[in-house]
Design a protein around this motif. Structure first.
Motif, PDB file in Angstrom:
ATOM      1  N   PRO A 164      90.270  45.225-100.639  1.00 42.61           N
ATOM      2  CA  PRO A 164      90.033  45.537 -98.884  1.00 42.61           C
ATOM      3  C   PRO A 164      91.045  45.183 -97.743  1.00 42.61           C
ATOM      4  O   PRO A 164      91.192  44.182 -98.096  1.00 42.61           O
ATOM      5  N   GLY A 165      91.112  45.923 -96.960  1.00 42.73           N
ATOM      6  CA  GLY A 165      92.025  45.780 -95.360  1.00 42.73           C
ATOM      7  C   GLY A 165      93.809  45.830 -95.814  1.00 42.73           C
ATOM      8  O   GLY A 165      94.361  45.043 -95.142  1.00 42.73           O
ATOM      9  N   GLU A 166      93.614  46.048 -96.651  1.00 45.68           N
ATOM     10  CA  GLU A 166      95.601  46.303 -97.177  1.00 45.68           C
ATOM     11  C   GLU A 166      95.879  47.831 -96.416  1.00 45.68           C
ATOM     12  O   GLU A 166      94.697  48.909 -96.891  1.00 45.68           O
TER      13      GLU A 166
END
Length: 141
Positions: A43-45
């Motif tokens: 998540p968030g990459e």
């Protein structure tokens, strides 16, 4: 009606030796097949961040300049794991010949081995998913 597949987003790296043009392949610890270093996004990459992280985790190499060479999706990108889990993968392949570090397998056994191969003499034990990724990148037959 068949069960729908989970959708995974992934990124991998085609690493080329700048002196010889050889490509680095990873022998997976879970299914004993060869393929590109890579894996799913956290998540968030971004795709590039995931590719860099997976390369470091699985090979010990830190990528310098990388180029995105492919973004893929479609029915041919279904991956089936030894534990029976199957997923539809949407992802990107990056390429680099700019890296630092010392090649070494990861402690958790995801990489059983890492070897350089001439693009015209790849091992026969490449899983179908990675064979397709390599072919799309212009490597192998």
């Amino acid at each position: 009606m068949p069960n729908p597949l989970d959708v995974l987003v992934a990124a991998g790296v085609l690493v080329r030796d700048p002196a010889t043009g050889s490509v680095l392949l990873q022998l997976r610890g879970d299914n004993a097949t060869w393929g590109l270093p890579g894996g799913r996004l956290e998540p968030g990459e971004t795709l590039e961040q995931a590719a860099r992280r997976e390369l470091l985790e699985e090979t010990g190499l830190t990528a310098g300049e990388m180029t995105r060479i492919d973004v893929y999706s479609g029915p041919e990108f279904v991956v089936r794991y030894p534990d029976g889990f199957a997923a539809y993968v949407v992802g990107a392949t990056f390429e680099t010949a700019d890296f630092t570090g010392t090649i070494g397998t990861d402690a958790d056994g995801e990489s059983a081995a890492l070897e350089w191969f001439d693009p015209s003499d790849l091992p026969s034990e490449i899983n179908p998913y990675n064979r397709l990724l390599l072919r799309r990148a212009g490597v192998g037959h």
